[in-house]
Design a protein around this motif. Sequence first.
Motif, mmCIF file in Angstrom:
data_model
loop_
_atom_site.group_PDB
_atom_site.id
_atom_site.type_symbol
_atom_site.label_atom_id
_atom_site.label_comp_id
_atom_site.label_asym_id
_atom_site.label_seq_id
_atom_site.Cartn_x
_atom_site.Cartn_y
_atom_site.Cartn_z
ATOM 1 N N ASP A 1 0.785 -1.227 -0.020
ATOM 2 C CA ASP A 1 0.185 -0.069 0.001
ATOM 3 C C ASP A 1 0.876 1.340 0.024
ATOM 4 O OD1 ASP A 1 -2.281 -1.682 0.001
ATOM 5 O OD2 ASP A 1 -2.572 -1.346 2.259
ATOM 6 N N ALA A 2 1.914 1.513 0.782
ATOM 7 C CA ALA A 2 2.750 2.557 0.897
ATOM 8 C C ALA A 2 3.431 2.667 -0.185
ATOM 9 C CB ALA A 2 3.792 2.271 1.972
ATOM 10 N N LEU A 3 4.087 1.743 -1.103
ATOM 11 C CA LEU A 3 4.738 1.840 -2.509
ATOM 12 C C LEU A 3 3.580 2.165 -3.442
ATOM 13 C CD1 LEU A 3 6.848 -1.654 -2.077
ATOM 14 C CD2 LEU A 3 7.696 0.809 -2.037
ATOM 15 N N SER A 4 2.533 1.574 -3.436
ATOM 16 C CA SER A 4 1.601 2.018 -4.653
ATOM 17 C C SER A 4 1.081 3.590 -4.470
ATOM 18 C CB SER A 4 0.128 1.085 -4.428
ATOM 19 O OG SER A 4 0.525 -0.084 -4.841
ATOM 20 N N ALA A 5 0.863 3.905 -3.174
ATOM 21 C CA ALA A 5 0.602 5.297 -2.985
ATOM 22 C C ALA A 5 1.749 6.260 -3.176
ATOM 23 C CB ALA A 5 0.089 5.706 -1.303
ATOM 24 N N ALA A 6 3.123 5.853 -2.959
ATOM 25 C CA ALA A 6 4.179 6.641 -2.960
ATOM 26 C C ALA A 6 4.486 6.803 -4.774
ATOM 27 C CB ALA A 6 5.462 6.106 -2.551
ATOM 28 N N ALA A 7 4.129 5.921 -5.391
ATOM 29 C CA ALA A 7 4.339 5.771 -6.885
ATOM 30 C C ALA A 7 3.316 6.810 -7.638
ATOM 31 C CB ALA A 7 4.084 4.431 -7.487
ATOM 32 N N GLN A 8 1.962 6.837 -7.027
ATOM 33 C CA GLN A 8 0.769 7.553 -7.636
ATOM 34 C C GLN A 8 1.131 9.071 -7.115
ATOM 35 O OE1 GLN A 8 -1.699 7.037 -9.520
ATOM 36 N NE2 GLN A 8 -1.171 4.761 -9.772
ATOM 37 N N GLU A 9 1.618 9.379 -6.049
ATOM 38 C CA GLU A 9 1.882 10.620 -5.412
ATOM 39 C C GLU A 9 3.050 11.237 -6.342
ATOM 40 O OE1 GLU A 9 2.196 10.639 -1.184
ATOM 41 O OE2 GLU A 9 0.282 9.374 -0.843
ATOM 42 N N THR A 10 3.913 10.551 -6.769
ATOM 43 C CA THR A 10 5.296 11.059 -7.166
ATOM 44 C C THR A 10 4.850 11.547 -8.682
ATOM 45 O OG1 THR A 10 6.520 9.235 -6.071
ATOM 46 C CG2 THR A 10 7.549 10.409 -7.847
ATOM 47 N N GLN A 11 3.892 11.198 -9.408
ATOM 48 C CA GLN A 11 3.369 11.414 -10.683
ATOM 49 C C GLN A 11 3.378 12.976 -10.775
ATOM 50 O OE1 GLN A 11 -0.530 11.648 -12.708
ATOM 51 N NE2 GLN A 11 0.197 9.777 -13.904
ATOM 52 N N SER A 12 2.865 13.774 -9.802
ATOM 53 C CA SER A 12 2.593 15.220 -9.938
ATOM 54 C C SER A 12 3.986 15.909 -10.064
ATOM 55 C CB SER A 12 1.648 15.830 -8.872
ATOM 56 O OG SER A 12 2.260 15.504 -7.879
ATOM 57 N N TYR A 13 4.859 15.283 -9.196
ATOM 58 C CA TYR A 13 6.379 15.947 -9.126
ATOM 59 C C TYR A 13 6.990 15.457 -10.517
ATOM 60 C CZ TYR A 13 11.321 16.119 -8.129
ATOM 61 O OH TYR A 13 12.777 16.140 -8.238
ATOM 62 N N VAL A 14 6.921 14.346 -11.046
ATOM 63 C CA VAL A 14 7.599 13.845 -12.151
ATOM 64 C C VAL A 14 6.878 14.911 -13.310
ATOM 65 C CG1 VAL A 14 7.534 12.242 -14.177
ATOM 66 C CG2 VAL A 14 7.627 11.622 -11.881
ATOM 67 N N TYR A 15 5.792 15.087 -13.490
ATOM 68 C CA TYR A 15 5.047 16.025 -14.827
ATOM 69 C C TYR A 15 5.583 17.376 -14.438
ATOM 70 C CZ TYR A 15 1.879 12.621 -16.375
ATOM 71 O OH TYR A 15 1.221 11.495 -17.095
ATOM 72 N N ALA A 16 5.653 17.991 -13.230
ATOM 73 C CA ALA A 16 6.199 19.329 -12.946
ATOM 74 C C ALA A 16 7.631 19.495 -13.569
ATOM 75 C CB ALA A 16 5.871 19.839 -11.509
ATOM 76 N N THR A 17 8.508 18.436 -13.257
ATOM 77 C CA THR A 17 9.794 18.533 -13.263
ATOM 78 C C THR A 17 10.055 18.463 -14.745
ATOM 79 O OG1 THR A 17 10.273 17.641 -11.166
ATOM 80 C CG2 THR A 17 12.112 17.384 -12.913
ATOM 81 N N ALA A 18 9.237 17.521 -15.403
ATOM 82 C CA ALA A 18 9.275 17.262 -16.869
ATOM 83 C C ALA A 18 9.100 18.647 -17.705
ATOM 84 C CB ALA A 18 8.379 16.186 -17.310
ATOM 85 N N ALA A 19 8.033 19.514 -17.296
ATOM 86 C CA ALA A 19 7.811 20.602 -18.025
ATOM 87 C C ALA A 19 8.629 21.686 -17.626
ATOM 88 C CB ALA A 19 6.144 21.010 -17.228
ATOM 89 N N MET A 20 9.293 21.724 -16.572
ATOM 90 C CA MET A 20 10.411 22.828 -16.119
ATOM 91 C C MET A 20 11.732 22.364 -17.073
ATOM 92 S SD MET A 20 12.550 23.357 -12.717
ATOM 93 C CE MET A 20 13.259 21.603 -12.891
ATOM 94 N N LEU A 21 11.965 21.073 -17.071
ATOM 95 C CA LEU A 21 13.206 20.690 -17.867
ATOM 96 C C LEU A 21 12.841 20.874 -19.441
ATOM 97 C CD1 LEU A 21 14.159 17.523 -16.083
ATOM 98 C CD2 LEU A 21 15.442 19.527 -16.020
ATOM 99 N N GLU A 22 11.821 20.981 -19.863
ATOM 100 C CA GLU A 22 11.487 21.214 -21.338
ATOM 101 C C GLU A 22 12.013 22.683 -21.897
ATOM 102 O OE1 GLU A 22 8.101 18.335 -23.224
ATOM 103 O OE2 GLU A 22 7.495 20.440 -22.472
#
Length: 326
Positions: free
Chosen positions: A253-274
């Motif tokens: 449960d902890a790992l699944s929640a962490a993976a889902q929660e990290t998506q918003s960080y990934v998208y924000a970081t990707a947009a900045m890096l572009e």
Amino acid sequence: MMKLFKLLATTTLAVVLSSSAYADKLQLKFGHVGAPGSLFAESAEEFARVANEKLGDKAEVVVFGASQLGKDNELLQKLKLGQIHFSLPSSVMSSVSDEFGVFEMPYIIKDRGHMKRVEGAIMDSVLQPAANAKGYRILALWENGFRHITNNTRPINVPADLAGVKLRTPKGAWRVKMFQLYGANPTPMAFSEVFTALQTGVIDGQENPYAQIWSAKFQEVQKYLSVTGHVYTPAYVLTSEKHFARLPQDVQDALSAAAQETQSYVYATAAMLETDLLTKLKDGGVAVNEADKAAFVEASKPIYDEFSTSVDGGAALVKTVLDLAN
């Protein structure tokens, strides 16, 4: 003397118990192919941070990047063997199951908002069952990104400019078909081998998102960067269905929640890096041009037709994704 003996005995026992607890702590290995500073590396490290906060003393996620634990296909095999716990495949998933090939269709994903709608529509009904059928489980969709072409031959403005260019691609059949259609000479190759192949002239160019281009230092051995945005590739937080199910439920449960929660960080970081990395690439001396995307879209129709007719349910899947564009 007796007090000193008791103090030493107590200290020794504490060290032994601490060492035992540390030895018993479950280490969860996360392998990926991204170089230090890449979006993959940033994403995996953020996931580890979030997951480890949730896990406490139960387990620890440890990240191994830059193909330390193997190339993409090796990581997929190690997942099934239980030798690692997570990997972050992208384009290679199209060789795992046909359904993932929908993301290999040129220009099918317009932006991250579109990708979120597609995720909501097909994750549970298409992608997860396809992964499960091959022994995997997807914990979340992250990002590899919009891909662009670098090479040492000429600027790429229209598909015809790719004629004869020896271009590295990931090991997926649809990417090879696409670049053959455009007139290039596509060469599937592991990501870890690309820099040397570019440096020695074994290949003329490659195609990747800015974050992969910059972190792998391809700009040091490439003259031209053509902004094509020809494919958007998700990244899949992948685990073994069998081995993940053996973890304690609270750890799952902890790992699944962490993976889902990290998506918003990934998208924000990707947009900045572009934005940031394109500027750095230009400042680094690479000649940058905007490709004629309409010309590429027009040239891409046969690959859509082939996917729709050769993949079971392919036409419906393409329609679903395209219908969610607006």
